[in-house]
Design a protein around this motif. Structure first.
Motif, PDB file in Angstrom:
ATOM      1  N   THR A 142      54.537  -4.946  -1.287  1.00 37.96           N
ATOM      2  CA  THR A 142      53.816  -4.379  -0.136  1.00 37.96           C
ATOM      3  C   THR A 142      54.192  -5.064   1.173  1.00 37.96           C
ATOM      4  O   THR A 142      54.214  -4.428   2.227  1.00 37.96           O
ATOM      5  CB  THR A 142      52.299  -4.493  -0.346  1.00 37.96           C
ATOM      6  N   GLN A 143      54.498  -6.368   1.133  1.00 42.44           N
ATOM      7  CA  GLN A 143      54.817  -7.105   2.353  1.00 42.44           C
ATOM      8  C   GLN A 143      56.311  -7.131   2.677  1.00 42.44           C
ATOM      9  O   GLN A 143      56.713  -7.541   3.756  1.00 42.44           O
ATOM     10  CB  GLN A 143      54.285  -8.539   2.257  1.00 42.44           C
ATOM     11  N   GLY A 144      57.120  -6.705   1.706  1.00 43.24           N
ATOM     12  CA  GLY A 144      58.551  -6.651   1.948  1.00 43.24           C
ATOM     13  C   GLY A 144      59.236  -8.001   1.971  1.00 43.24           C
ATOM     14  O   GLY A 144      60.356  -8.125   2.475  1.00 43.24           O
ATOM     15  N   LYS A 145      58.589  -9.043   1.455  1.00 47.43           N
ATOM     16  CA  LYS A 145      59.181 -10.373   1.388  1.00 47.43           C
ATOM     17  C   LYS A 145      58.594 -11.105   0.179  1.00 47.43           C
ATOM     18  O   LYS A 145      57.501 -10.780  -0.290  1.00 47.43           O
ATOM     19  CB  LYS A 145      58.908 -11.164   2.663  1.00 47.43           C
ATOM     20  N   PRO A 146      59.346 -12.089  -0.341  1.00 45.36           N
ATOM     21  CA  PRO A 146      58.856 -12.800  -1.531  1.00 45.36           C
ATOM     22  C   PRO A 146      57.535 -13.524  -1.273  1.00 45.36           C
ATOM     23  O   PRO A 146      57.375 -14.187  -0.246  1.00 45.36           O
ATOM     24  CB  PRO A 146      59.975 -13.803  -1.837  1.00 45.36           C
ATOM     25  N   VAL A 147      56.598 -13.363  -2.185  1.00 46.31           N
ATOM     26  CA  VAL A 147      55.303 -14.055  -2.122  1.00 46.31           C
ATOM     27  C   VAL A 147      55.161 -14.890  -3.385  1.00 46.31           C
ATOM     28  O   VAL A 147      55.268 -14.361  -4.501  1.00 46.31           O
ATOM     29  CB  VAL A 147      54.130 -13.058  -2.008  1.00 46.31           C
ATOM     30  N   GLU A 148      54.964 -16.184  -3.229  1.00 46.64           N
ATOM     31  CA  GLU A 148      54.820 -17.086  -4.378  1.00 46.64           C
ATOM     32  C   GLU A 148      53.570 -17.949  -4.215  1.00 46.64           C
ATOM     33  O   GLU A 148      53.601 -19.169  -4.344  1.00 46.64           O
ATOM     34  CB  GLU A 148      56.059 -17.961  -4.538  1.00 46.64           C
ATOM     35  N   THR A 149      52.451 -17.313  -3.949  1.00 52.74           N
ATOM     36  CA  THR A 149      51.197 -18.043  -3.751  1.00 52.74           C
ATOM     37  C   THR A 149      50.728 -18.657  -5.064  1.00 52.74           C
ATOM     38  O   THR A 149      50.578 -17.948  -6.061  1.00 52.74           O
ATOM     39  CB  THR A 149      50.103 -17.102  -3.222  1.00 52.74           C
ATOM     40  N   PRO A 150      50.494 -19.967  -5.114  1.00 51.40           N
ATOM     41  CA  PRO A 150      49.996 -20.618  -6.349  1.00 51.40           C
ATOM     42  C   PRO A 150      48.479 -20.446  -6.461  1.00 51.40           C
ATOM     43  O   PRO A 150      47.707 -21.343  -6.134  1.00 51.40           O
ATOM     44  CB  PRO A 150      50.389 -22.081  -6.149  1.00 51.40           C
ATOM     45  N   TRP A 151      48.051 -19.303  -6.945  1.00 52.68           N
ATOM     46  CA  TRP A 151      46.625 -18.961  -6.945  1.00 52.68           C
ATOM     47  C   TRP A 151      45.783 -19.990  -7.683  1.00 52.68           C
ATOM     48  O   TRP A 151      44.666 -20.305  -7.260  1.00 52.68           O
ATOM     49  CB  TRP A 151      46.433 -17.581  -7.563  1.00 52.68           C
ATOM     50  N   LEU A 152      46.264 -20.495  -8.795  1.00 52.92           N
ATOM     51  CA  LEU A 152      45.497 -21.469  -9.581  1.00 52.92           C
ATOM     52  C   LEU A 152      45.864 -22.909  -9.236  1.00 52.92           C
ATOM     53  O   LEU A 152      45.207 -23.839  -9.719  1.00 52.92           O
ATOM     54  CB  LEU A 152      45.711 -21.231 -11.077  1.00 52.92           C
ATOM     55  N   GLY A 153      46.869 -23.095  -8.422  1.00 54.60           N
ATOM     56  CA  GLY A 153      47.305 -24.443  -8.067  1.00 54.60           C
ATOM     57  C   GLY A 153      46.919 -24.853  -6.666  1.00 54.60           C
ATOM     58  O   GLY A 153      47.216 -25.969  -6.241  1.00 54.60           O
TER      59      GLY A 153
END
Length: 297
Positions: A142-153
Motif C-alpha cells: 500500500t505504501q509502495g516501499k519496504p516496511v519492516e516494522t518490528p511489531w513485537l520487538g
C-alpha cells in the motif's frame, strides 16, 4: 426419616461431590499459596525461611509489578471493549438481520476458540514477522516501499500487537452466548415495535440489550477473569514479557519468578495479588453493571 430430611439428603448427594472438588482443587491451593507467600523459598529446597509480609512489601517497590498491573488492566478493558463490540455486532447481524450463510459465519467466527493459544500465538507471530509477515507485506504494497516494522520487538507497538490475536480468539464464544440469548426473545416483541415505527437501532437498545443484559454481564466478567488470569499464555508464546517488560503481565511475571528465578515465595505473593485483583474487579464490575432485570411474562 421425614420427607424433608430425605429431600435434603438427596440434594446433598449432588452438592457434596462438587463441594469437595472445589475445596481440594481451589480453596486448598489458594491457602497453600498464601502460606508460601510468607516464606523465602526456592520451591525445591527443604528449608523455608519465614519472612512474614516481606514479599508483599518488596512487591510494592518492584517497578515490574506496577507495569504488569497497568498492562493487565489495559488488556482487560481493551479486550472487553473489542470482544463485546464485535460479539454483539455479529450476534445481532446473524439473528436479527438474517444474513445468508449464517451457519458458515458462526463456524468461521467460533473456529479460533477451538485452536490452542500456542497455535494462535505462533500464527500471529508469523503475521507480525518484520520481514516475512503478512502485515508488513500488505503495508509495503500500500505504501509502495519496504516496511519492516518490528511489531513485537518495539515497546511502542508490542502491547497493542497482543490485542488483535486476543480479541480474535475470544469473539466467537461470546457471540454464540449472545446469539442464544437473542433467540430466546419472543418475535412478537420485535413485530410490535416495528408496527409502532421503531427501527432496528431502537429495537436493539430497547428490546435486545435489556433482555440479554444478563448474558452481557456474564460475558464481561468472564473476559475480565480470563484476561487477568490467562494473559500468561499469549504473552509467553508471543513476547515473553518483552521488550523491556513492555508486555509484562502478572501471570507471566509469576512464572518467571517462580520457575526461572526460583523465588517461589515471591511468586506465591504475586498469585495472591492476582486473586485479590480478580475479586475486587469482579465486585466493581457487578456494581457498575447492576440494573433491574427484565423478565418476560
Amino acid at each position: 426419616m421425614t420427607a424433608a430430611w430425605k429431600r435434603r439428603l438427596f440434594i446433598a448427594s449432588f452438592v457434596w461431590p462438587t463441594l469437595i472438588l472445589f475445596l481440594v482443587f481451589t480453596v486448598y491451593p489458594v491457602l497453600r499459596g498464601l502460606h508460601y507467600s510468607l516464606f523465602d523459598w526456592s520451591g525445591s529446597a527443604e528449608s523455608m525461611d519465614y519472612i512474614g509480609l516481606r514479599n508483599f512489601k518488596d512487591m510494592a517497590s518492584d517497578p515490574v509489578i506496577a507495569k504488569a498491573i497497568r498492562n493487565d488492566y489495559f488488556l482487560v478493558f481493551s479486550k472487553i471493549f473489542g470482544i463485546m463490540l464485535l460479539a454483539v455486532f455479529f450476534a445481532v447481524a446473524l439473528t436479527r438481520l438474517k444474513l445468508r450463510g449464517s451457519k458458515f459465519y458462526r463456524f468461521a467466527f467460533f473456529f479460533p476458540n477451538v485452536m490452542s493459544v500456542v497455535v494462535i500465538g505462533v500464527l500471529w507471530r508469523f503475521i507480525y514477522n518484520p520481514k516475512l509477515g503478512i502485515l508488513n507485506g500488505l503495508l509495503s504494497e500500500t505504501q509502495g516501499k519496504p516496511v519492516e516494522t518490528p511489531w513485537l520487538g518495539d515497546s511502542s507497538y508490542a502491547l497493542l500487537a497482543l490485542l488483535p490475536p486476543a480479541i480474535w480468539a475470544g469473539v466467537g464464544f461470546f457471540m454464540i452466548l449472545l446469539i442464544a440469548g437473542i433467540k430466546g426473545i419472543p418475535e412478537p416483541l420485535y413485530e410490535s415495535a416495528q408496527i409502532d415505527g421503531a427501527r432496528q437501532w431502537k429495537q436493539f437498545w430497547h428490546i435486545t440489550v435489556p433482555l440479554v443484559w444478563e448474558q452481557i454481564k456474564v460475558s464481561i466478567v468472564l473476559i475480565m477473569l480470563t484476561s487477568l488470569n490467562g494473559s500468561f499464555a499469549i504473552v509467553s508464546v508471543m513476547t515473553e514479557g518483552g521488550p523491556d517488560n513492555a508486555t509484562q503481565v502478572l501471570g507471566y511475571y509469576l512464572y518467571q519468578m517462580g520457575f526461572k528465578q526460583y523465588h517461589m515465595g515471591y511468586a506465591s505473593a504475586i498469585g495472591i495479588v492476582i486473586l485479590v485483583l480478580s475479586l475486587v474487579t469482579t465486585i466493581m464490575l457487578q456494581r457498575i453493571m447492576k440494573r433491574d432485570s427484565v423478565e418476560l411474562s
